[in-house]
Structure formats: C-alpha cells, structure tokens
Design an enzyme around this catalytic site. Structure first.
Site, PDB file in Angstrom:
ATOM      1  N   HIS A  68      41.992  25.136  40.499  1.00 38.82           N
ATOM      2  CA  HIS A  68      43.187  24.581  41.156  1.00 38.82           C
ATOM      3  C   HIS A  68      43.711  25.559  42.183  1.00 38.82           C
ATOM      4  CE1 HIS A  68      44.600  27.063  37.909  1.00 38.82           C
ATOM      5  NE2 HIS A  68      45.829  27.029  38.356  1.00 38.82           N
ATOM      6  N   LYS A  97      45.996  33.787  32.283  1.00 41.84           N
ATOM      7  CA  LYS A  97      46.447  35.117  32.690  1.00 41.84           C
ATOM      8  C   LYS A  97      46.930  35.112  34.141  1.00 41.84           C
ATOM      9  CE  LYS A  97      43.602  38.102  30.937  1.00 41.84           C
ATOM     10  NZ  LYS A  97      42.504  39.077  30.716  1.00 41.84           N
ATOM     11  N   ASP A 102      51.434  35.247  38.118  1.00 47.36           N
ATOM     12  CA  ASP A 102      51.565  34.691  39.470  1.00 47.36           C
ATOM     13  C   ASP A 102      50.522  35.233  40.435  1.00 47.36           C
ATOM     14  OD1 ASP A 102      53.596  32.845  39.234  1.00 47.36           O
ATOM     15  OD2 ASP A 102      55.158  34.381  39.396  1.00 47.36           O
ATOM     16  N   LYS A 109      34.717  33.798  34.485  1.00 47.34           N
ATOM     17  CA  LYS A 109      34.193  34.968  33.757  1.00 47.34           C
ATOM     18  C   LYS A 109      32.678  34.903  33.790  1.00 47.34           C
ATOM     19  CE  LYS A 109      35.792  38.509  31.402  1.00 47.34           C
ATOM     20  NZ  LYS A 109      37.064  39.211  31.634  1.00 47.34           N
TER      21      LYS A 109
HETATM   22  P1  NAD Z   1      34.606  49.406  28.083  1.00 45.91           P
HETATM   23  O1  NAD Z   1      33.215  48.967  27.934  1.00 45.91           O
HETATM   24  O2  NAD Z   1      34.974  50.360  29.172  1.00 45.91           O
HETATM   25  O3  NAD Z   1      35.169  50.040  26.722  1.00 45.91           O
HETATM   26  C1  NAD Z   1      35.087  49.430  25.464  1.00 45.91           C
HETATM   27  C2  NAD Z   1      35.186  50.557  24.435  1.00 45.91           C
HETATM   28  O4  NAD Z   1      35.263  49.979  23.140  1.00 45.91           O
HETATM   29  C3  NAD Z   1      33.972  51.482  24.447  1.00 45.91           C
HETATM   30  O5  NAD Z   1      34.396  52.816  24.400  1.00 45.91           O
HETATM   31  C4  NAD Z   1      33.208  51.073  23.185  1.00 45.91           C
HETATM   32  O6  NAD Z   1      32.468  52.135  22.631  1.00 45.91           O
HETATM   33  C5  NAD Z   1      34.349  50.649  22.286  1.00 45.91           C
HETATM   34  N1  NAD Z   1      33.931  49.716  21.237  1.00 45.91           N
HETATM   35  C6  NAD Z   1      33.010  48.737  21.295  1.00 45.91           C
HETATM   36  N2  NAD Z   1      32.913  48.103  20.118  1.00 45.91           N
HETATM   37  C7  NAD Z   1      33.825  48.682  19.307  1.00 45.91           C
HETATM   38  C8  NAD Z   1      34.208  48.474  17.962  1.00 45.91           C
HETATM   39  N3  NAD Z   1      33.650  47.524  17.221  1.00 45.91           N
HETATM   40  N4  NAD Z   1      35.173  49.256  17.442  1.00 45.91           N
HETATM   41  C9  NAD Z   1      35.756  50.215  18.176  1.00 45.91           C
HETATM   42  N5  NAD Z   1      35.431  50.470  19.460  1.00 45.91           N
HETATM   43  C10 NAD Z   1      34.476  49.710  20.011  1.00 45.91           C
HETATM   44  O7  NAD Z   1      35.468  48.045  28.217  1.00 45.91           O
HETATM   45  P2  NAD Z   1      36.904  47.874  28.841  1.00 45.91           P
HETATM   46  O8  NAD Z   1      36.747  47.505  30.270  1.00 45.91           O
HETATM   47  O9  NAD Z   1      37.773  48.995  28.426  1.00 45.91           O
HETATM   48  O10 NAD Z   1      37.357  46.523  28.101  1.00 45.91           O
HETATM   49  C11 NAD Z   1      37.908  46.544  26.798  1.00 45.91           C
HETATM   50  C12 NAD Z   1      38.567  45.205  26.529  1.00 45.91           C
HETATM   51  O11 NAD Z   1      39.574  44.958  27.523  1.00 45.91           O
HETATM   52  C13 NAD Z   1      37.647  43.993  26.589  1.00 45.91           C
HETATM   53  O12 NAD Z   1      38.106  43.036  25.675  1.00 45.91           O
HETATM   54  C14 NAD Z   1      37.836  43.486  28.009  1.00 45.91           C
HETATM   55  O13 NAD Z   1      37.513  42.115  28.153  1.00 45.91           O
HETATM   56  C15 NAD Z   1      39.309  43.731  28.186  1.00 45.91           C
HETATM   57  N6  NAD Z   1      39.749  43.820  29.581  1.00 45.91           N
HETATM   58  C16 NAD Z   1      39.231  44.739  30.432  1.00 45.91           C
HETATM   59  C17 NAD Z   1      39.696  44.800  31.736  1.00 45.91           C
HETATM   60  C18 NAD Z   1      39.228  45.850  32.708  1.00 45.91           C
HETATM   61  O14 NAD Z   1      39.814  45.950  33.808  1.00 45.91           O
HETATM   62  N7  NAD Z   1      38.244  46.660  32.390  1.00 45.91           N
HETATM   63  C19 NAD Z   1      40.662  43.898  32.179  1.00 45.91           C
HETATM   64  C20 NAD Z   1      41.183  42.970  31.276  1.00 45.91           C
HETATM   65  C21 NAD Z   1      40.721  42.948  29.975  1.00 45.91           C
END
Ligand code: NAD
Length: 474
Positions: A68, A97, A102, A109
């Site tokens: 949209h 989100k 906004d 994804k």
């Molecule tokens: P990343 O890959 O940089 O880090 C993830 C971390 O979690 C790693 O250090 C990994 O070793 C650890 N991990 C994995 N499985 C685990 C477990 N079972 N128990 C404990 N630790 C564990 O990823 P990220 O970019 O930091 O993303 C983390 C979360 O945030 C995800 O859900 C992602 O979708 C969300 N997210 C990320 C962003 C972004 O800008 N990077 C934005 C919005 C949401």
C-alpha cells in the site's frame, strides 16, 4: 479471501493471532482484517553456485506482505533454518512496524537458507550476488519496489555487494544506491545505521521511564540507572542496546545469554569487552570475571528488572513463560515471544514492550538512508557551517548585551552545527518517542486495549486500514 492454511504453532500464526487482538479492539470487518493480514506475494528461488569445484544449490525467499506504500521494506536474513513461514511472519511484522513509526513503506522480508560460518568471504560474495540477481530479475529488489536491509547473518558487506550487483544490471538508474539500505557509509550508507536498531531500543526504554505511571504499573520505580538487565544475544542489536544501557544509562547487565551459554555477574558485565572476547574466541566461554553456564535458556528465568531478548524468535514459549522472573520484557528481537507465552505473561502482569515498536529503529534509519540516496546529498551538508556562523553571531550578541564572556563549553555547544550522525540520532529519537506516545495514548483511551502490544497493533492497523480505504481497496 482464500489463503493457504497455516500451522497453528507457526511464527506467522503467532503474529496473526497477536494482530487479531487489535482487530477485535477496533471492531474491524473480518474481511478487512484478512486483507491486511494476507501476504501479497512470495517468491522462492533455487540457484546454483560453484563452491570449491562443486555445484551447491541454495534456496531463498522474499515476501512482500504489503505494498500500500512503496517500496516494501525489510531485512534479509542468512541462517541455516530460515523458512518460508518465518519470512512471511517477519514481512507481516514489517508492515505493522513501518506503520507504527510512520515510515511510508510496505512490509517485506527475505531469507536465504545458509550457514554463513561455513563459507569464506569470496564464496559469500558469489552466493549473495547470485541471490540478489535472482531477486532483481524477478522484480523483488529495486529502489522503488522492494528494498532489503541487514538482518541476522547479514550486514554492511552483503548490502554493498547487493547494491553493486543492482548497479551492474541497471547502469542507467541514477538511484541504484537506494535499492538496499544498511550499506557502508562510503558506498551510500548513512552514519548511525549500524547502531540504529539497538539505539532505537534504548530510546523506547528511556521514553517508557519518562512516564512514572507506566513504570509504576510495571511494578518498577525510578529510572534506568541501576536496573538489573538480562540480555539475550550479543549481535548487532544486542551489542548496541547493551553498551548504551551500560555506558549512558548506567543500567547493570547482570547476565548475557548467547547461543553457547550464558555469563553471569550480579555486579554487572562489560558488554563491549565480552563482544571483543567473542570476536577473538568465537565463544563467550572462558570470559574472565563472570560465571559461565552452558544452560543459557535457564538464565532467561533469572530474577531481574528488565529482560531483553535480542537474539531470535520463539525464545520464550509456553514452556518457560511461567518461570520468567522479570517485571519488564523489551522485545529487541523479532517475535521472541510466542503467542502462548505472551498470553501467559500478560496474565502474570509482566509488562511487554513489543518488537513492532521496540526494534523499529533499524527501518527508521533505513528510511533516512533511502531518502539520502534519492537526494544524493548527505544530511547537514548545506546548513552545518551556516548554523555555526549563526552560533558565532549569537555569542557575539549575548556578550555585547550582557557585557560578560560566554564560557568555552557553552560556546562549543552553541556554535556546533549538526553533523549527519547528530541529525540521524535526533530523527530516530523523535520517531521512537512519538511512536511510544501514540501507543500509550491508545492504551489509556481504548478500554478494550489492556497491553502495549495490542495498543501498538491498533496504531498500526488503524493507519493501514485508512490507507487501504483511501486507495479504494475496500
Ligand atoms: P545478529 O546475527 O547480528 O546477532 C544475533 C546474535 O544472537 C548472535 O550473537 C548469535 O550468536 C545470538 N544467538 C543466536 N541464537 C541464539 C540463542 N538461541 N540464544 C542466545 N543467543 C543466540 O542479528 P541481529 O541483527 O542482532 O538481529 C537480532 C534480532 O533482532 C533478530 O530477531 C532480528 O530479526 C532482529 N532485528 C534486527 C535488526 C537489525 O537492524 N539488525 C532490525 C530489526 C530487528
């Protein structure tokens, strides 16, 4: 609308059921709810890449949950267990989100089934570029329709490869850099994107603690200083969240849970030192000055003031939710609580700040980056020196009127023109505060809404429904 049946336990079902609470609170027609919840389009690609003399086949997905608003926006995840349902769930979360903060984008994804640890840099480049080519050719990647960003397993490096692949295939497109966000600054990225999600998490927490009634309702008091925090995940999001809380807000990180176990020190852990240790040793095991346990999952149940899951989805389920021992959960990861866990925790009066707001800082700064790429100029470039000059005039006027000199510290603050990073942080802070306030307003005024997640979804769904209505979709 006929949609494919989903498994009741799936991630996307969990997201749908959380949104359903908001649809009920808004009394929206079930037909409208189905339109908003449905994933518009998803593509699966299977492509070969020669690796060490052998052909390997890789499978990836890109989902456009909503268009949209265009482009549709959302991260690209590289992980061994990624699947279509997960990609669809995360794309839906992106729709909500963007509406909450906004950001005028639809939700998308992508995911590639791969363990990045098994491939060297050159191999990862080949695989990433090939995946990008597949998405570009099939209309799932361009500055105007669908713009990826980093997520788990991807970062600046992959985004730079994707932008360059797009440029090679579209040499006439002046706006090629806007086909992806989260790029390195020297390749069209924006200052402050890498830290944006973690910083946004902290900005939301600060706004929560600016409202004593909200803090009291959660069974807490005072500010962030001294609060005992358990943090799960020390990747991009967890690392920036943890170090800001520790350095700027003086919160105490008493436990840090990673995939191979957890570190505990009730006097407080040093997040950056642990991250550096992890970079060198590829594990947190053996980090000095803290107790290590292999049972990281049990540490999520440790008594604390604030629990921040910042790793991945479905970390708190109906199995461990009854034992979670905190006052406030801040969902820095996407979908860290299943629907069932959320129900249990709500009944236990544990306050939950929801992912769709909490981690929206990433897409917010991605939006700034996209605008920067389309305008082909860095924020602040035109006005910074002019603002400094005005500051000097102001100081001269103050001194001549008061007859007193202005102190060096005050002069520095008044004269300083905003750099791009200052503007990005200011825009991010404003966005997160405003979104928190909108969500809070719903919670205070709609008697059918009793939790922050439903309030956030009500904000999002009201805006999305309005947008569909204006476009004549229903
Ligand atoms: P990343 O890959 O940089 O880090 C993830 C971390 O979690 C790693 O250090 C990994 O070793 C650890 N991990 C994995 N499985 C685990 C477990 N079972 N128990 C404990 N630790 C564990 O990823 P990220 O970019 O930091 O993303 C983390 C979360 O945030 C995800 O859900 C992602 O979708 C969300 N997210 C990320 C962003 C972004 O800008 N990077 C934005 C919005 C949401």
């Amino acid at each position: 609308m006929a949609t494919k049946p989903k498994s009741p336990e799936s991630f996307s079902t969990s997201v749908d059921r959380m949104a359903d609470r908001a649809f009920a609170a808004l009394d929206l027609d079930p037909g409208i709810a189905s339109v908003i919840k449905a994933c518009e389009a998803i593509i699966e690609v299977n492509f070969p890449v020669p690796i060490k003399g052998k052909i390997e086949i890789f499978t990836g997905w890109r989902a456009t949950h909503s268009s949209h608003r265009l482009p549709a926006k959302g991260g690209l995840r590289f992980a061994p267990a990624v699947n279509q349902d997960e990609v669809e769930a995360l794309a839906a979360l992106m729709t909500y989100k963007c509406a909450i903060v906004d950001v005028p984008f639809g939700g998308s994804k992508g995911g590639l089934m791969i363990d990045p640890a098994k491939y060297d840099r050159d191999e990862m480049q080949l695989i990433t570029r090939r995946f990008a080519r597949e998405l570009i050719r099939k209309g799932f990647l361009s500055p105007s329709t669908n713009v990826p960003a980093p997520d788990m397993g991807t970062g600046e490096r992959e985004m730079a490869w994707i932008a360059d692949t797009y440029k090679q295939l579209n040499p006439e497109n002046l706006n090629y850099a806007a086909c992806v966000t989260g790029k390195p600054v020297q390749h069209g990225g924006i200052a402050g994107r890498t830290e944006a999600t973690g910083r946004g998490v902290v900005y939301v927490m600060r706004e929560f603690f600016r409202h004593p009634e909200d803090v009291k309702a959660a069974g807490l008091n005072g500010g962030l200083a001294g609060k005992r925090v358990v943090l799960q995940g020390l990747g991009n999001v967890g690392c920036h969240t943890g170090h800001l809380l520790q350095d700027e807000d003086r919160a105490k990180i008493i436990a840090l849970v990673e995939k191979d176990g957890a570190l505990i020190n009730t006097d407080g852990l040093h997040v950056q030192q642990i991250r550096e240790y992890m970079n060198t040793h590829k594990t947190i095991r053996g980090f000095p000055g803290a107790m290590f346990t292999e049972n990281g999952r049990a540490v999520l149940e440790m008594e604390c003031d604030i629990l921040i899951p910042a790793a991945m989805e479905a970390q708190i389920t109906e199995e461990n939710a009854p034992r979670i021992n905190t006052k406030l959960i801040v969902e820095a990861a996407n979908g860290p609580l299943t629907f069932e866990a959320d129900e249990i925790l709500r009944k236990r009066n544990i306050t939950i700040l929801p992912d769709a707001l909490v981690n929206a800082g990433g897409v917010t700064v991605s939006y700034f980056e996209w605008i920067r790429n389309l305008s082909h100029i860095r924020f602040g470039r035109m006005e910074r020196r002019y603002d400094e000059m005005r500051g000097e005039y102001l100081i001269a006027a103050m001194q001549s009127l008061s007859g007193k000199p202005v102190s060096d510290d005050m002069r520095r603050e008044i004269v300083k023109g905003a750099a791009e990073l200052d503007l990005v942080r200011s825009g991010l802070d404003d966005t997160m505060r405003h979104a928190y306030q909108e969500m809070r307003e719903v919670l205070l005024t709609n008697p059918k809404v009793t939790d922050y997640r439903t309030a956030a979804y009500v904000v999002a769904i009201s805006k999305i429904a309005r947008s569909y209505f204006d476009l004549g979709t229903f």
